[in-house]
Structure formats: C-alpha cells, structure tokens
Write a protein that holds these residues in place. Sequence first.
Motif, short mmCIF file in Angstrom:
data_model
loop_
_atom_site.label_atom_id
_atom_site.label_comp_id
_atom_site.label_asym_id
_atom_site.label_seq_id
_atom_site.Cartn_x
_atom_site.Cartn_y
_atom_site.Cartn_z
N SER A 155 7.78 12.45 -14.95
CA SER A 155 7.83 11.32 -15.88
C SER A 155 7.75 11.84 -17.32
O SER A 155 8.31 11.22 -18.23
N ASP A 156 7.12 12.98 -17.52
CA ASP A 156 7.15 13.58 -18.86
C ASP A 156 8.57 13.94 -19.26
O ASP A 156 8.90 13.98 -20.44
N LYS A 157 9.40 14.21 -18.27
CA LYS A 157 10.79 14.60 -18.56
C LYS A 157 11.74 13.41 -18.49
O LYS A 157 12.95 13.59 -18.44
N GLY A 158 11.21 12.20 -18.39
CA GLY A 158 12.10 11.06 -18.48
C GLY A 158 12.16 10.13 -17.29
O GLY A 158 12.73 9.05 -17.37
N ALA A 159 11.61 10.54 -16.15
CA ALA A 159 11.59 9.62 -15.00
C ALA A 159 10.67 8.45 -15.35
O ALA A 159 9.71 8.61 -16.12
N ARG A 160 10.96 7.30 -14.79
CA ARG A 160 10.11 6.15 -15.03
C ARG A 160 8.70 6.46 -14.54
O ARG A 160 8.52 6.95 -13.43
N ARG A 161 7.72 6.19 -15.37
CA ARG A 161 6.34 6.50 -15.01
C ARG A 161 5.74 5.30 -14.29
O ARG A 161 5.60 4.22 -14.85
N ILE A 162 5.39 5.48 -13.03
CA ILE A 162 4.74 4.38 -12.31
C ILE A 162 3.24 4.66 -12.23
O ILE A 162 2.78 5.77 -12.52
N SER A 163 2.51 3.64 -11.86
CA SER A 163 1.08 3.81 -11.65
C SER A 163 0.84 4.63 -10.39
O SER A 163 1.54 4.47 -9.39
N ILE A 164 -0.13 5.53 -10.46
CA ILE A 164 -0.55 6.27 -9.26
C ILE A 164 -2.04 6.01 -9.06
O ILE A 164 -2.86 6.35 -9.91
N LEU A 165 -2.35 5.37 -7.96
CA LEU A 165 -3.76 5.18 -7.60
C LEU A 165 -4.05 6.01 -6.36
O LEU A 165 -3.26 6.04 -5.42
N ALA A 166 -5.19 6.68 -6.38
CA ALA A 166 -5.52 7.64 -5.33
C ALA A 166 -6.25 6.98 -4.17
O ALA A 166 -7.05 6.06 -4.38
N GLY A 167 -5.98 7.44 -2.97
CA GLY A 167 -6.62 6.91 -1.77
C GLY A 167 -7.61 7.90 -1.20
O GLY A 167 -8.45 8.41 -1.92
N ASN A 168 -7.48 8.16 0.10
CA ASN A 168 -8.32 9.16 0.75
C ASN A 168 -9.81 8.87 0.62
O ASN A 168 -10.63 9.80 0.59
N GLY A 169 -10.18 7.63 0.56
CA GLY A 169 -11.60 7.29 0.50
C GLY A 169 -12.28 7.79 -0.76
O GLY A 169 -13.50 7.86 -0.83
N GLY A 170 -11.47 8.17 -1.75
CA GLY A 170 -12.04 8.66 -2.99
C GLY A 170 -12.56 10.08 -2.92
O GLY A 170 -13.14 10.58 -3.89
N LEU A 171 -12.31 10.77 -1.82
CA LEU A 171 -12.93 12.08 -1.62
C LEU A 171 -12.42 13.17 -2.56
O LEU A 171 -12.97 14.27 -2.59
N PHE A 172 -11.34 12.90 -3.27
CA PHE A 172 -10.83 13.86 -4.25
C PHE A 172 -10.63 13.20 -5.62
O PHE A 172 -9.85 13.68 -6.42
N LEU A 173 -11.36 12.12 -5.85
CA LEU A 173 -11.11 11.32 -7.03
C LEU A 173 -11.20 12.10 -8.35
O LEU A 173 -10.29 11.98 -9.18
N PRO A 174 -12.24 12.92 -8.58
CA PRO A 174 -12.28 13.59 -9.89
C PRO A 174 -11.06 14.48 -10.12
O PRO A 174 -10.47 14.46 -11.20
N GLU A 175 -10.68 15.20 -9.09
CA GLU A 175 -9.53 16.09 -9.24
C GLU A 175 -8.23 15.30 -9.37
O GLU A 175 -7.32 15.69 -10.10
N GLU A 176 -8.12 14.20 -8.66
CA GLU A 176 -6.91 13.39 -8.76
C GLU A 176 -6.76 12.79 -10.15
O GLU A 176 -5.65 12.73 -10.69
N LEU A 177 -7.87 12.37 -10.73
CA LEU A 177 -7.81 11.83 -12.10
C LEU A 177 -7.39 12.93 -13.08
O LEU A 177 -6.58 12.67 -13.99
N SER A 178 -7.88 14.13 -12.86
CA SER A 178 -7.50 15.24 -13.75
C SER A 178 -6.01 15.54 -13.68
O SER A 178 -5.41 15.98 -14.66
N ARG A 179 -5.42 15.31 -12.51
CA ARG A 179 -3.99 15.61 -12.38
C ARG A 179 -3.10 14.47 -12.87
O ARG A 179 -1.88 14.61 -12.88
N GLY A 180 -3.69 13.34 -13.19
CA GLY A 180 -2.86 12.27 -13.74
C GLY A 180 -2.88 10.95 -12.98
O GLY A 180 -2.10 10.05 -13.30
N ALA A 181 -3.76 10.82 -12.00
CA ALA A 181 -3.88 9.52 -11.33
C ALA A 181 -4.48 8.51 -12.32
O ALA A 181 -5.26 8.87 -13.20
N ASP A 182 -4.07 7.25 -12.14
CA ASP A 182 -4.54 6.20 -13.04
C ASP A 182 -5.79 5.50 -12.51
O ASP A 182 -6.24 4.52 -13.11
#
Lengths: 309, 309, 309, 309
Positions: free
Chosen positions: B186-213
């Motif tokens: 999406s930085d290169k032009g693809a439409r940026r959609i919302s990304i919400l993380a699942g997995n019971g939140g077990l990787f939430l801090p890292e997912e937020l760091s990578r760009g999850a909303d």
Amino acid sequence: MTLLDEGAKGVYVIAVTPFTEDGALDLPSADRMVDFYLEKGATGLTVLGMMGEAPKLTADESRSFVRRVLARVNGRVPVVAGVSAAGFAAMAELSESVMGDGAAGVMVAPPATLRTDDQIVSYYDMVARTLGPKTPFVLQDFPLATNVQIAPSVILRIVEAQPSCVMLKHEDWPGLAKIAALRAASDKGARRISILAGNGGLFLPEELSRGADGAMTGFAYPEMMVDVWKAHAAGQVERAHDLFDAYLPLARYEQQPGHGLAIRKYLLAKRGAIASGALRKPGSTLSGADIADIERLVARQTRRLQEIN
Amino acid sequence: MTLLDEGAKGVYVIAVTPFTEDGALDLPSADRMVDFYLEKGATGLTVLGMMGEAPKLTADESRSFVRRVLARVNGRVPVVAGVSAAGFAAMAELSESVMGDGAAGVMVAPPATLRTDDQIVSYYDMVARTLGPKTPFVLQDFPLATNVQIAPSVILRIVEAQPSCVMLKHEDWPGLAKIAALRAASDKGARRISILAGNGGLFLPEELSRGADGAMTGFAYPEMMVDVWKAHAAGQVERAHDLFDAYLPLARYEQQPGHGLAIRKYLLAKRGAIASGALRKPGSTLSGADIADIERLVARQTRRLQEIN
Amino acid sequence: MTLLDEGAKGVYVIAVTPFTEDGALDLPSADRMVDFYLEKGATGLTVLGMMGEAPKLTADESRSFVRRVLARVNGRVPVVAGVSAAGFAAMAELSESVMGDGAAGVMVAPPATLRTDDQIVSYYDMVARTLGPKTPFVLQDFPLATNVQIAPSVILRIVEAQPSCVMLKHEDWPGLAKIAALRAASDKGARRISILAGNGGLFLPEELSRGADGAMTGFAYPEMMVDVWKAHAAGQVERAHDLFDAYLPLARYEQQPGHGLAIRKYLLAKRGAIASGALRKPGSTLSGADIADIERLVARQTRRLQEIN
Amino acid sequence: MTLLDEGAKGVYVIAVTPFTEDGALDLPSADRMVDFYLEKGATGLTVLGMMGEAPKLTADESRSFVRRVLARVNGRVPVVAGVSAAGFAAMAELSESVMGDGAAGVMVAPPATLRTDDQIVSYYDMVARTLGPKTPFVLQDFPLATNVQIAPSVILRIVEAQPSCVMLKHEDWPGLAKIAALRAASDKGARRISILAGNGGLFLPEELSRGADGAMTGFAYPEMMVDVWKAHAAGQVERAHDLFDAYLPLARYEQQPGHGLAIRKYLLAKRGAIASGALRKPGSTLSGADIADIERLVARQTRRLQEIN
C-alpha cells in the motif's frame, strides 16, 4: 548404554541440527550444542525430531549426526533419536544404526494416512516388530503436525500390546485432559509409561500438574523447562509459574509454525550453542523486523528474570 | 448506519453467542454481553464468527441474534456479522438480513476446498457479486481453521478487484511478514485496507508494530486488547508489552483449540457478561482441573496487573 | 544414454517393484518384468513411482533396483526414475545415482505442504537446481494423492522457468480441460512439453483426443495402452475405444485406491511377469472373493477381445 | 407414509436438483424428473444428496424442493432426504420438515472434523437424538468426500447403539471388503441393515456379489442400475456384467470429480428429465470437447446395448 524406560523424567531437549551457512552438516557445532544443552540442565536429548530438520538429511547424514552426538554425550544422559520414516525398511536401518551407536531409544510419529483406531494400533504393532523387543520407543502424539488423532483408549491399547513402548511425547495441544485420562488409567492398573510434554513448553506448568513427568521439546532457553520442572517437583507451583511467565513471551514468539525454527536457531547461535543459525533449504529466514522483535523480547526477558530472582 | 470502511481501527471483539444451560439461544444475555464489551472499550463488535458457534444456529436463530445485538448496540459502534456459508444463496439471505437490520459490514472466510490462487480470487469475486456493491466485507484469512493459504499477492488481487473488500481479519498465525508485505504494497500505491489481527491477540504487540490497525478477536478480557492498542498508538511500546505480558498466561490458556471457547465463556459468565458459560452441543465442558487452572491464572493475572499499575 | 526430452511419446509403463513372498527385493523378477513390459510394447519405463512401493525401500535398495532395471533394459527404451523425497539432499543423492547409471530422466511430485501458486513454482525451482541442468525431469501432477492442485498457469510458469522440465505426468483426474489448456498455450508460443496421461489409463482415449502424447501409468495389461495409443495415432478413434472398452472393466477394478496394487501384482504374477504378487508390508492382500472377481473379469476380457479381433 | 427400514432394497436414485438457466430453483422440472426416475424403475429416491447441490440451497429452498418431490411421488416409492448440516439445530429443522411432509427417512454424512472411532460413534449418537426415534436414518459412508474413515467395527457399534440407523449408503470406494465384513457380522447375530452401494454404480456387480441390497447413487441412465440389480437378483450374474459393461464407459466418464454433475445434468436434460442442465453457481460447465466426448459415448452405448439385447 542404559536404555530408555517408563521411569524417564525431566527435560529431554529436542536438539536442532546445526548447518553451516552454505547448508553443510556442521558436526563441530553438534559438539558445542551438546555441551550447551547439558550445561543448561537437560536430563536427556532427542535428535532428528520434527524440529531437527530430519527429512532434509540423507540417510548417511542422519547416521553421522547421531553418531557424533552420541560420542559427545558419552553416556552422560540418554539420547533418543527420531526414526519416523515413510517405510519400515528405512526405519529399521536407521534404528539399528542409532541403537548400535548407543542411543537409549527411538521415537516414531504416525504417518498422516492413518485414520481409524485399528489402523493406528496396527501401525504401532508393525513399528514394534520393526524395531525389535530390545529397542524402547517413544510414541509421538502430535496431531497438529501429523493430522492423526490418537484417543487415550488407543494409546492404552498400544501400551498394553507393546512392552517396548515406554514413553509418550505428548503434543496434542495442549491435551491436558489426555494426560489426566492416561494417569487415571494407570492408577487403575494400566502400565504407567513416561509422559513428556511437547508444544514448545507452552503449557508446561499445567501439564506437570496433570501428571506429565517433564518435557520433551525445544526452546532456545532450555533452562526454563528445567527450572519449571524442578520448582514443580519441589512443590513450588507458584514459583514454577513465575519462572514460566518470565519466559512465556519469547517462548510464544518461538512457536510460530513454519518460522519458529529460524528464531530458535538464531537464539542458539546468539547464545553460542551453534556456529550459525542457518536452516538447510528450504527454510525461512529472519527479517530485520523479526530480529528487532526477538531482541526486544530477550531484553525484556532478562529484566523480568532479574526482577523475580 | 455507518458502513465499515478502510479506515476502521481499534478492537472489534469477536462476540460469543450466549446460550442457556439447556442450549436455547439466550437473547437477554446478548444485551448484557453487548454492554460488557462496550464498557471494556470495544470499538466494534463481530458476531457469528468462528468462535461464535455460528454453524450451530438455524438460519432464523442467526438472524434473530444479530438483530438483538444490533438493537442493543444502537449505533454506538459498528457491528460486523460473519456470513460464511456453504453456498451463495444462504450467504445472500443472511447478508441481506443483517445489513437491513443495520450491520456495518459482513465477514467471509474461504471454503476449505479452495487451493489455487485463481480459485481464491474467483471465489471472492462471487462473494462480492453475492453481497452487492453496497455491502462492505471483511476477508477472513485463517489458514489454521480453513486450510486455505492466501498469499499476500492474492490478497492484493482481491483488494484491487473488489472495492467492497475493506478489511482483512488477519489470522495467519502469526503472519507478521504478511502484514508487512501488505503495508509495503500500500506504500507503493495499492489501496490500503484495514488490517485487524486475530489469533486471540497472542501476537498483538508485534502485529501492531508491523502495521495492523488493531485487533478483531476474542478474549474474555477484551480490555487487554484495548489497552495494548491504546498504549501502542500512544507510542508506549514497552508499556504495551507490559500490559500484554500480564494477560498472556491466561490468553494462552484460552487459545486451546477446540477447548478455548468453553474457557472463554466460563470467564465471561464469571465476569457477569453472560448468564451461563454453556456451549450448545456439541461442545467441550470444563473439568475441575481446568477450572483450578483458570482460577489460578486469574488470580496471578490480577496480582500482576496490580504490580504494573 | 539418450536423455528424455519434450518429444517423448507412447507408453511409459509404471513398473511395480517385485518382492519375494517374505518381502525381500526380488531382482531376478526385475529382469523378467522388464522383458514382459518391453514385449508388450512399452516405449519407456518408469520405476519408483507411487505404485512402485518406493517409500518402502531403503536408499540402497532403491539404487540397486534401478541399476538392475537399467542393466536389463540396456538402452532399448528410456527409463525414468521417481526421486520424490522429503528433502532435497535425498533427492540429489538418488538422482545422481540413477542418472549415473543411465536413466533418461527423473520424476518429482510436489510435497503435500504446498498450497499457493508461488510455493509450487518455488519448489520446482529448487527441484531444478537440485537435479542440475543436465537432468531432465517429469512434473507429476497427481492432486488426489498429493493434495496439491497445480493450475495450468502454474505448470506454464514452471515450464518457462525450468528448461529441464520436459514432461508432465498428467494425473489430475481426469483433467481433460487441463490438457486442452496446456496445448492451447503451446499453440500460442509456450514451450510444448510431452504430456503423458496417468490415472491407470481410465481416460486414455479422451486424453489422447485432447492432446496427450501417450500414457505413463500402470495396468497389468500394458498392451491395452499401447494398442489404444497406436489406434488413436493411426486415426482409428472408434477402434481405440473398442479396445479400451474391452479392457475397461478390469482396468476399473485394478484402480481401487489402496487395494489396486495387490490386484495388479496378482495379475502380473499370473501372467509370468514377476515371481510373486506379494507387496512389501504394509500392503493389502487379496481375499478369495477378490480373486473370484478378478478371474471372472479376466475371462470376460478374453472373450470380449476375441469378439472384436 | 411407510418409513424406511432394514429391508430396503433396489435402486434409490440420487436425484439432482433442477435449476433454470439463471439459477432459480426449477420446481416444474422436479415433477418431470420424478416421473423420469420412476419410469426407469427406481425403487426409491434420495434428494439433497452430495450430488444434489444441497449446500447451494437456502433452508427455505431445501424444504420447498423436498415438498414438491414428495407431492409428485405421492407415496409410490420411499423418498430419503439428505439432512447433513454443520450443526444439529439446522439438521433438526430440516428433518422435521421433510418427515412431516412424508419422507421415508433421512441421510447423514459425518463432518470432516471427526477422526477417532469414539468421535464417530458419539456423533451418530447425537444425530439419533436430534432426529428422534421415529426418524429412520441412513449412514452415509463416503470417505473420499468427507475425509472420515469409518471402520466396519464402528459401523457395527452405531448399528447396535442406534435402532433408527437402518441403512448404510456404502461409498468407501469400492470397499468390497467392508460389505463382506458387515454381512459376516450380521450372519453372526449383528442386526442386518440395508446396504445400498454408491460410487456412481462403478462397482455395482461386485458390490451385489458381496451382499449389497442394491444401489443408492446417481447416473443419467438409472435403468443400468435397475437392470443390473434385477439380473443379479435373478441369478444371471454374467448377464448383469454384460449390461454393466455396456454402460461402463459413460458411467466412468460421468464420475469425474467436480465435473461429473455437469455431465449428468446435460444427459438428463438431453433425455427430457429436466428442462436445463444448468448448475447453480459455482459449478462447472461443459466445453465443446466435453460434449463431443459425451455424444460419442452415448452413440457407442446405444450400439452396444443393441448388440447385447
């Protein structure tokens, strides 16, 4: 060499297989790794497990690697070798080699084609015949990887039929009820075999409470499993949880399916246990962001351990 | 009602479906549960997800339950409804019902039969036609449950072809690299959609760091996800980890495949969010040892939260 | 030895692996079997295929068996060896052995873990590197057995990227549209590779009509495939069907998943091609009722062939 | 209405679900189709089976379609309705509807998640409770589609525990040994239930020899199954094979996984049984080459039937 038996307990670390950066088997690192695991308190070692990249080795390489590990261990702890194979001829060949070199036993996971209870029982009947009565074996129960679900009643049928089945590597995530059912059965007269817990240790305190005798799994900080097991054995259950909780954020991060082994080997290399964290191809590699995550988790783990010690 | 769009963020809690002890749909508890989730800071709700026992409901029950939740929410936060179905006719029927009642969007997981890239892209083309251009949808990417692996390039093809695809429920455990790849695109032009993380939140801090909303998942303590998300959004990354780590032992315990939902509902009942923790049959039940584990973990969590607050 | 290339056609019989009654590799029968297949008109042979009990052999046995077959064939027809393996090191080892002994090429099926298009393309990139540019290889596309679905566009990507991929063993049951799509692509400029049909020959007339160059599969009456192929090549399509139909009842019976190989070997032993119909364990055995079925079908086949000849 | 019982025999044709070209349910064609199947000698009908596109219908459509079929049949033959569902609430709803409208029984396949013997037995215990004691049910044993393998001993456990289980739809390709094992068990005292063979009739003569009571499957020429069954019942086994062999080339062609239903519906439309051969989306469509294949096979079948009659 002492053979594996039903009384086995403690922490059998699932050893990685070290490679050089260009993918060659790194036997000198095998020595270093053995020393590392034993220094951290391992009461046994398991080689050629699923996290040991066993299928990437040729038959000759498998034999050489186990031989090197056995030589370095030199009888200090029992060594179990994974001998799961697509056919019984290859299983027999590898088993004879490793037992001849001094392994304490072997481990066999069921092939993905097994479905019914009888098919599973029959398979382990052929396994026991293939290995022979003098080779103790570990039943690896890992449905997430094998796609084979083994009911407690089926494990008990195998235990009854096969005296050489002396241990369950318990990896039915987390399958706490399965451990409890097996222990209840042995209380009522079934032969009691050793149960060592897998799953990267992510349920270790609860598994010990249900009757597991220890752990057989991998984690770049095997001292976590050793310390949790010792605290638990000493009746210090809250202390066991305190220790466990301190390592859990990193242990969780290392359990990423398909990616966790690269993390584990990175950490083992960082800790000096092996020369390179490289996986033989095909295998995942770590991004800069992965490494940043890991380093943050290690730093936090170090701080937390200081707080509780 | 406002419709879901690409800017969605925060914590969409995957709601359970409350039943009475004898298995009837418990609509009064649906009200209480809505209030509970909103009090804990949920910025959205998702109903009829995989942990919502959706397949156990009749078509009529599904519509009634969603209608009740929507009435109670009364526009305070957006509500997404799972409409995955074995056929498009049932999907259309349920989607029309929930959107007519005021849902903000719907969620669709791929059927297990899909294999090739083109099959997946074609499937979501039919999904978008079935839902119609005015119904925003969430692509649920959950390979562990669906057995369908969707490459980042395939997600991008769907995003490009279907303007009504506005969100990814990211559940490729943990798939941190996938989030990073989508954000790079999406930085290169693809439409940026919302990304919400699942997995019971077990990787939430890292997912937020990578760009999850944010997160779209369930946990009996949704305030964990809310607080971690807020801390992270405020740039307090270590604080986010501190909070996360305090809840992690219990969150991990609640993520037991096939058993976790019973644990979650037990805790929600204990916290007063629903009247009964019962699952509609077939569903697992908790043993005394399970409850002892849970109570210990809750007590430890309470203590740890006091220490860090 | 001549190497396999894109022009290959005719009937490559998937050879069984003969064992003695007690499960030992029966090398003298390998000689007899080679003579039998060549007398029946085989234009090539394929050893260590899925119906060749390859996983039941040790690495040494595999090499010995291929060496024996190659010696007996003595260059009269090309021989392809299956080298599918769980890892690339074992694949390289076996491939080097068989090519050094005079095989015309090797065959590789995808491992069951592959899902996305890119994963499949990458896998065959590693296959081609492992085998080296001088070893022609056959892409085995057999979704029923491998659980990997390879779209025509993915086959074309592999064909473009890997000059050493010279043949498709087509076994996507029956996948007539796939053959047509690949031939349409080569009409438009894609490199045209050989396509030999599998599936026990059960769709051979139709596969030839869509553009297959022959068959690579097993059946205890390989002359069926040879005669159908020749009639078809001579433009006698109805004659090809007449021949095919005469053998179809037995060919169908021999295609029973998990049981068909015992039937095939029984018939090959009955016809004198091998000394014993035994499978190495684990393998199914024939009941009296099975044998009665087979004998009836053979008698009927014999009568029907007399009627049409 | 007479209910299904253990004495059921003959040919229960798996009915297609007719749609118009634009995908609407075609109820007038349902009437015509019923007449067609009964004219061809069907002794029963089965609707909403796997080849009946059941998952593509809404709950209302399913009920309407079965009601229409039952009205047209008007008690002339028993009608079985498939009620397999992801949950028991939906199963109960549909079962009550169809039994209330006059169905003779229902059919239930196991969900793909079942693995161990006990899981399967428990599932059918819940099925029997859900349906109630007055609703006879057919156990559909179709491992290729469901991925669930049910051992003969497990079928016998279900038969013993559930008096309302009166029939096995046998579709374990071809599982001749399974039929024999079940018949041997009933010879020794187990309750003897009806066994009707599936698999498109591709093993019908052999299945009848092993003890099947007839067929429950689909084929655009149901008279084949009727005539083979009658000849077999009259002791004319070779005649049964002659008839079978005449239809086999086309029956085989119609058994293409994922594509066969389009072929079957094309033929049924051609024969006047339904107005359109269209499948509801998603569904495969026939190419010109497919149609040429079919027409050739029909012409050959017609000729061959003339020869043997």
